[in-house]
Design an enzyme around this catalytic site. Structure first.
Site, PDB file in Angstrom:
ATOM      1  CE  LYS A  59      -4.022   1.981   2.367  1.00  0.00           C
ATOM      2  NZ  LYS A  59      -4.589   1.549   3.374  1.00  0.00           N
TER       3      LYS A  59
ATOM      4  CG  ASP B 113     -14.366   3.286   4.565  1.00  0.00           C
ATOM      5  OD1 ASP B 113     -15.455   3.009   3.997  1.00  0.00           O
ATOM      6  OD2 ASP B 113     -13.117   3.539   3.290  1.00  0.00           O
TER       7      ASP B 113
END
Lengths: 349, 264
Positions: free
Chosen positions: B49, B158
């Protein structure tokens, strides 16, 4: 068809006359006039004073707008006014004026959502077709995208609006509110160099500004008590300009970040900035850097359309009127709370 | 999360070494890029990432935020991992360069598998409410996984069906889609991914908002499975000591929505 629009949800009263053409050509702005209530440095504007200001100015402005536009009462198709959101007393004073004109001239009334007014005017002026909208002003901070007949709010400020944060900091610094506190902060920020550490409060697509205001107010008080403070890294003297610079860099980075997240979410690469804070050139520049990085572009308007105005109310009201919407006299109220997503956008696919 | 690539993306220096496996860009979010590569051995896949620099941000602010976010995500993943919450393990971190290297989870996100399963069920002609054992099982596993994460004091920030993965079982990997694999569509361990917005919190409000966001995600992305969201909550309710209070709080959150009414 021609419409007259009246706006007065905050410290500006605006009157505009717009003409829509039958063949779907771009709308013509026949006149767009505004008068602003400016409070003394260090003070905000109080609803009662603003309402008084609007009552004093509304008739003069309507006469002037009609004269500039070169239209007569017979040319006007409908009278549009801001139904909300906004400050109660100013909204009421303008709603009363709209009702009076409607009865006097025997015209239909159209109540308009202030935020939808900004969005529709922004789309009309810039030609942005289906952008993600960042609506930033003294009262609102929202990231909006259109879907299925509604302007949906993807993200918003969880406490005070970004413009409110800037305005209140201008009060702390006792700088002028003329023409607007945010404008004067922007000019000061251009001279700033040192970036001070401020909280950065983004939560998904929402953000918060209250903590930032508290922190920058504390920094301003410290600077006042001890003007000889230096930046520990560069050794430079910290100035009021640095405070404004740090505040702008931080809050605008937050706004650009939540806008980018919404763009990634809905798969759009166009962004439209509306509302008073949207005039800020640094915000526009940052948004442009972000949009270009995503292979897209940014649309923004100048102060005639960014800052609250009558023409946007005339325009959004006339679109709704042409789609068959009108507000009967007995329902021609106004409201302080009126969410953008409450409006059924019947005029878009 | 995903968007179409329209411009060349900056490759993190770590993936530019000639010795590393050719990186494959998996998704591009607003803030981060996700690549597939390998770690130590060419046979050990990993996810990288990467948070590229944001040209619009002041460089000082940009460095500060990237460092903070990479480290925070790594710490939370580590914490979850240590306490047995199903998340990918952390292989390596370089907060200065802005990347985080994680275990590669073989499988698909719940959103994809669930939609496939719902489509398969519709085509088969099975009515809603019948033969839902498999779906119930998945919902239970989701509720347990989320409960476990909340139980150790982490909120996700989220939670959507795109941030929950179903890990393929090694032996089922090959025939999953080839022959009558549909019955296995909803099988596999639930792994929670993307803790980029996560934080440490034991407030029931934060936990309830997590559940509310997940509930809304089900409602908007899989309306045909929304009716079974109760099963998620039931399993969640049994997953840790504080869970019943969170469920009570969820009712309040539902009533007001996450959003405030707009003033001015």
């Amino acid at each position: 068809m021609i419409a007259l629009g009246l706006e007065g949800s905050a410290n500006k009263i605006g009157v505009g006359v717009i003409s829509h053409h039958a063949n779907g050509k771009a709308a013509s702005v026949l006149s767009n006039i505004r008068h602003t209530y400016v409070s003394p440095p260090g003070e905000g504007f109080l609803p009662k004073d603003v309402a008084k200001h609007h009552r004093i100015w509304v008739v003069t402005l309507v006469k002037e707008a009609m004269a500039v536009a070169g239209v007569t009462i017979a040319d006007i198709g409908c009278i549009c006014y801001t139904k909300g959101p906004g400050m109660g007393a100013p909204l009421q004073s303008v709603a009363v004026a709209a009702r009076m004109l409607s009865l006097l001239w025997d015209k239909d009334l159209v109540g308009v959502n202030h935020c939808v007014g900004h969005i529709e005017m922004g789309r009309e002026i810039t030609g942005a077709h289906n952008p993600v909208v960042l609506y930033v002003s003294g009262g609102n901070t929202q990231v909006i995208a259109y879907a299925e007949q509604r302007y949906r709010i993807f993200g918003e400020a969880l406490d005070i609006a970004v413009g409110n944060c800037l305005d209140r900091f201008a009060r702390t610094l006792q700088i002028s509110n003329d023409p607007a506190p945010g404008y004067n902060i922007e000019q000061l920020a251009k001279k700033g160099k040192v970036l001070l550490d401020l909280p950065y409060a983004v939560k998904g697509m929402d953000c918060s500004f209250a903590g930032i205001l508290t922190t920058i107010d504390i920094l301003a008080a410290e600077l006042k008590a001890n003007p000889e403070q230096r930046d520990p890294l560069s050794g430079e003297l910290i100035t009021t300009a640095d405070l404004c610079f740090s505040l702008q860099e931080t809050v605008y980075a937050m706004l650009v970040e939540i806008t980018e997240r919404a763009m990634a979410h809905v798969g759009s690469n166009q962004v439209l900035i509306v509302g008073g804070v949207g005039c800020n050139e640094r915000l526009q520049e940052m948004m442009d850097l972000m949009a270009r990085d995503r292979g897209g572009s940014v649309f923004a308007t100048d102060e005639r359309y960014c800052i609250d105005n009558g023409i946007m109310i005339a325009h959004a009201g006339l679109i709704a009127y042409e789609a068959g919407f009108k507000t009967p006299l007995e329902e021609s109220t106004c409201t302080q709370r009126f969410r953008t997503d409450e409006v059924l956008v019947s005029w878009r696919d | 999360m995903t968007s179409i690539l329209q411009y060349p993306l900056p490759l993190p220096p770590i993936l530019a070494h000639p010795s590393s496996t050719a990186p494959l860009l998996i998704t591009q979010g607003a803030e981060a890029l996700l690549y597939k590569s390998t770690y130590l051995l060419p046979s050990l896949p990993c996810a990288l990432k990467y948070r590229p620099r944001k040209p619009y941000r002041h460089p000082t602010l940009d460095t500060r935020l990237t460092k903070h976010r990479i480290l925070s995500e790594a710490r939370l993943l580590l914490k979850c991992r240590k306490e047995g919450v199903p998340v990918p393990s952390v292989y390596a971190v370089d907060e200065g360069q802005g990347w985080l290297m994680l275990e590669w989870i073989e499988g698909e996100v719940v959103r994809v598998r669930l939609n496939e399963w719902l489509r398969w069920r519709r085509e088969k002609g099975t009515a809603e409410g019948e033969e839902e054992g498999e779906l119930r099982g998945l919902m239970e596993r989701i509720g347990e996984a989320v409960g476990m994460m909340h139980g150790v004091g982490v909120v996700h920030g989220d939670l959507t069906t795109s941030n929950l993965m179903l890990k393929s079982r090694e032996h089922a990997e090959v025939n999953d889609h080839a022959e009558g694999g549909e019955e296995n569509l909803l099988a596999g361990e639930v792994i929670i991914i993307d803790l980029g917005l996560a934080s440490v919190s034991r407030f029931e409000e934060d936990r309830a908002v997590d559940l509310y966001v997940l509930e809304r995600a089900f409602g908007s992305t899989h309306p045909r499975a929304e009716g079974l969201f109760e099963v998620v909550l039931e399993a969640y309710g049994k997953s840790f000591k504080g869970a019943p209070i969170v469920l009570k709080r969820l009712e309040d959150v539902r009533m007001r929505g996450r959003k405030r009414s707009m003033l001015g």
